[in-house]
Design a protein around this motif. Structure first.
Motif, PDB file in Angstrom:
ATOM      1  N   LEU A 102     -27.941 -27.371   6.153  1.00 34.10           N
ATOM      2  CA  LEU A 102     -28.897 -28.300   5.539  1.00 34.10           C
ATOM      3  C   LEU A 102     -28.259 -29.663   5.302  1.00 34.10           C
ATOM      4  CD1 LEU A 102     -30.592 -25.909   2.941  1.00 34.10           C
ATOM      5  CD2 LEU A 102     -31.559 -26.754   5.095  1.00 34.10           C
ATOM      6  N   TYR A 103     -26.957 -29.660   4.982  1.00 36.29           N
ATOM      7  CA  TYR A 103     -26.259 -30.935   4.800  1.00 36.29           C
ATOM      8  C   TYR A 103     -26.091 -31.660   6.135  1.00 36.29           C
ATOM      9  CZ  TYR A 103     -22.519 -34.294   4.234  1.00 36.29           C
ATOM     10  OH  TYR A 103     -21.788 -35.449   4.271  1.00 36.29           O
ATOM     11  N   ILE A 104     -25.684 -30.938   7.177  1.00 41.41           N
ATOM     12  CA  ILE A 104     -25.508 -31.540   8.494  1.00 41.41           C
ATOM     13  C   ILE A 104     -26.822 -32.153   8.983  1.00 41.41           C
ATOM     14  CG2 ILE A 104     -25.005 -31.063  10.931  1.00 41.41           C
ATOM     15  CD1 ILE A 104     -22.530 -31.080   9.209  1.00 41.41           C
ATOM     16  N   ALA A 105     -27.940 -31.458   8.728  1.00 41.05           N
ATOM     17  CA  ALA A 105     -29.257 -31.943   9.136  1.00 41.05           C
ATOM     18  C   ALA A 105     -29.797 -33.027   8.209  1.00 41.05           C
ATOM     19  CB  ALA A 105     -30.244 -30.781   9.196  1.00 41.05           C
ATOM     20  N   GLN A 106     -29.019 -33.360   7.185  1.00 36.57           N
ATOM     21  CA  GLN A 106     -29.391 -34.379   6.191  1.00 36.57           C
ATOM     22  C   GLN A 106     -30.674 -34.011   5.444  1.00 36.57           C
ATOM     23  OE1 GLN A 106     -29.357 -38.061   8.563  1.00 36.57           O
ATOM     24  NE2 GLN A 106     -27.301 -38.495   7.791  1.00 36.57           N
ATOM     25  N   LEU A 107     -30.830 -32.710   5.179  1.00 38.06           N
ATOM     26  CA  LEU A 107     -31.983 -32.238   4.424  1.00 38.06           C
ATOM     27  C   LEU A 107     -31.635 -31.981   2.960  1.00 38.06           C
ATOM     28  CD1 LEU A 107     -33.475 -29.736   7.046  1.00 38.06           C
ATOM     29  CD2 LEU A 107     -34.248 -32.068   6.517  1.00 38.06           C
ATOM     30  N   TRP A 108     -30.363 -31.709   2.678  1.00 36.45           N
ATOM     31  CA  TRP A 108     -29.909 -31.481   1.299  1.00 36.45           C
ATOM     32  C   TRP A 108     -28.416 -31.718   1.231  1.00 36.45           C
ATOM     33  CZ3 TRP A 108     -27.648 -26.894  -1.377  1.00 36.45           C
ATOM     34  CH2 TRP A 108     -27.669 -27.053  -2.780  1.00 36.45           C
ATOM     35  N   ALA A 109     -27.974 -32.529   0.273  1.00 34.67           N
ATOM     36  CA  ALA A 109     -26.559 -32.923   0.197  1.00 34.67           C
ATOM     37  C   ALA A 109     -25.826 -32.236  -0.944  1.00 34.67           C
ATOM     38  CB  ALA A 109     -26.454 -34.445   0.054  1.00 34.67           C
ATOM     39  N   GLY A 110     -26.241 -31.036  -1.294  1.00 34.70           N
ATOM     40  CA  GLY A 110     -25.615 -30.336  -2.413  1.00 34.70           C
ATOM     41  C   GLY A 110     -24.150 -30.029  -2.185  1.00 34.70           C
ATOM     42  N   VAL A 111     -23.747 -29.908  -0.923  1.00 32.34           N
ATOM     43  CA  VAL A 111     -22.358 -29.576  -0.612  1.00 32.34           C
ATOM     44  C   VAL A 111     -21.377 -30.564  -1.217  1.00 32.34           C
ATOM     45  CG1 VAL A 111     -20.705 -29.628   1.318  1.00 32.34           C
ATOM     46  CG2 VAL A 111     -22.729 -28.202   1.465  1.00 32.34           C
ATOM     47  N   LYS A 203     -26.717 -39.494  15.288  1.00 29.30           N
ATOM     48  CA  LYS A 203     -28.130 -39.627  15.621  1.00 29.30           C
ATOM     49  C   LYS A 203     -28.919 -38.539  14.907  1.00 29.30           C
ATOM     50  CE  LYS A 203     -27.694 -41.809  20.174  1.00 29.30           C
ATOM     51  NZ  LYS A 203     -27.978 -41.693  21.628  1.00 29.30           N
ATOM     52  N   LYS A 204     -30.105 -38.910  14.435  1.00 34.60           N
ATOM     53  CA  LYS A 204     -30.905 -37.990  13.625  1.00 34.60           C
ATOM     54  C   LYS A 204     -31.221 -36.703  14.381  1.00 34.60           C
ATOM     55  CE  LYS A 204     -35.086 -37.733  10.797  1.00 34.60           C
ATOM     56  NZ  LYS A 204     -36.276 -38.487  10.314  1.00 34.60           N
ATOM     57  N   ALA A 205     -31.637 -36.825  15.643  1.00 37.57           N
ATOM     58  CA  ALA A 205     -32.018 -35.640  16.408  1.00 37.57           C
ATOM     59  C   ALA A 205     -30.827 -34.701  16.601  1.00 37.57           C
ATOM     60  CB  ALA A 205     -32.586 -36.057  17.763  1.00 37.57           C
ATOM     61  N   VAL A 206     -29.663 -35.268  16.881  1.00 39.22           N
ATOM     62  CA  VAL A 206     -28.466 -34.450  17.093  1.00 39.22           C
ATOM     63  C   VAL A 206     -28.088 -33.719  15.814  1.00 39.22           C
ATOM     64  CG1 VAL A 206     -26.008 -34.511  17.674  1.00 39.22           C
ATOM     65  CG2 VAL A 206     -27.621 -35.919  18.951  1.00 39.22           C
ATOM     66  N   ARG A 207     -28.146 -34.423  14.686  1.00 41.47           N
ATOM     67  CA  ARG A 207     -27.796 -33.811  13.406  1.00 41.47           C
ATOM     68  C   ARG A 207     -28.775 -32.698  13.044  1.00 41.47           C
ATOM     69  NH1 ARG A 207     -24.044 -36.652  10.152  1.00 41.47           N
ATOM     70  NH2 ARG A 207     -24.857 -35.451   8.396  1.00 41.47           N
ATOM     71  N   ILE A 208     -30.068 -32.918  13.288  1.00 43.07           N
ATOM     72  CA  ILE A 208     -31.075 -31.910  12.948  1.00 43.07           C
ATOM     73  C   ILE A 208     -30.891 -30.662  13.807  1.00 43.07           C
ATOM     74  CG2 ILE A 208     -33.541 -31.361  13.083  1.00 43.07           C
ATOM     75  CD1 ILE A 208     -34.116 -34.196  12.134  1.00 43.07           C
ATOM     76  N   ILE A 209     -30.692 -30.852  15.116  1.00 40.68           N
ATOM     77  CA  ILE A 209     -30.498 -29.707  16.012  1.00 40.68           C
ATOM     78  C   ILE A 209     -29.247 -28.927  15.613  1.00 40.68           C
ATOM     79  CG2 ILE A 209     -29.936 -29.031  18.385  1.00 40.68           C
ATOM     80  CD1 ILE A 209     -31.704 -31.402  19.293  1.00 40.68           C
TER      81      ILE A 209
END
Length: 230
Positions: A102-111, A203-209
């Motif tokens: 979730l952190y890598i995908a930039q969805l949650w930065a709790g880490v 890049k956003k797409a790369v991080r999300i994938i």
């Protein structure tokens, strides 16, 4: 530990480039800018040698930390039922894979909140590490990397929880070694001002994938552990 842990650790290192450059990129840039004087034709190769020495020290410190954590977990396992204990650790690893994804995908930065854990130790290491800056030779670069490898970092601490779940020193060390290898391209590119790789992994797409892939690893690991515990 399964192969997904090693693949996931490498993926976290590769795709955590933005965080790595934010934490260590300035240091690597400063290291590169203050290297001993070299002849014009030898600058690039000399710089690369220093950067490899620095990053080798850093990766070795990660590996040592993973081995220590994994070994400690193994010792604690003697106090509990071995099969159940390892399955609980695997479930824990799955949860941490999901959180890191979730952190890598930039969805949650709790880490990154767990960086606070290491600040008490870093206050003692930092004065020693600073003595090796600017770098005078490759041995100093290696020692500096080994010391700066203990810089408080949420991604590093997240990976160390995977080493906890590995249940032994060898697998714990291997997880951190793979993570360290994954961070190498980003920090080398930061050091030699070749930013194409760093731009690509951010890049956003790369991080999300990549984040989704890591979450999938985590869900699979968690599912197997829960299924065997039930």
């Amino acid at each position: 530990m399964n192969d997904y842990s090693l693949i996931g650790a490498l993926l976290v290192g590769l795709m955590g480039a933005g965080h790595c450059i934010g934490m260590c990129g300035g240091l690597v840039g400063a290291l590169s800018a203050n290297l001993p004087k070299q002849t014009a034709g030898n600058v690039l190769m000399s710089q690369l040698g220093y950067l490899l020495s620095y990053n080798s020290g850093r990766i070795i410190s990660y590996t040592l930390a993973g081995a220590l954590i994994g070994g400690s977990t193994s010792a604690l396992g003697l106090l509990f039922d071995a099969d159940t204990y390892l399955l609980v650790l695997r479930a824990f690893a799955g949860i941490m894979m999901i959180i890191t994804g979730l952190y890598i995908a930039q969805l949650w930065a709790g880490v990154v909140q767990i960086e606070r854990v290491g600040k008490w130790l870093w206050q003692y290491i930092a004065p020693v590490a600073n003595k090796f800056i600017p770098i005078k030779n490759r041995r100093h670069a290696f020692i500096a990397g080994a010391l700066w490898g203990w810089l408080p970092c949420g991604l590093v601490y997240s990976m160390l929880t995977w080493s906890v779940a590995a249940g032994n020193a060898i697998d714990g060390g291997l997880i951190m070694f793979c993570f360290g290898l994954g961070t190498l391209p980003a920090l080398l590119s930061a050091g030699i001002a070749a930013s194409a790789f760093s731009r690509w992994v951010q890049k956003k797409a790369v991080r999300i994938i990549s984040g989704i892939a890591l979450v999938a690893f985590g869900i699979q690991t968690l599912y197997v552990a829960i299924n065997q515990l039930s």
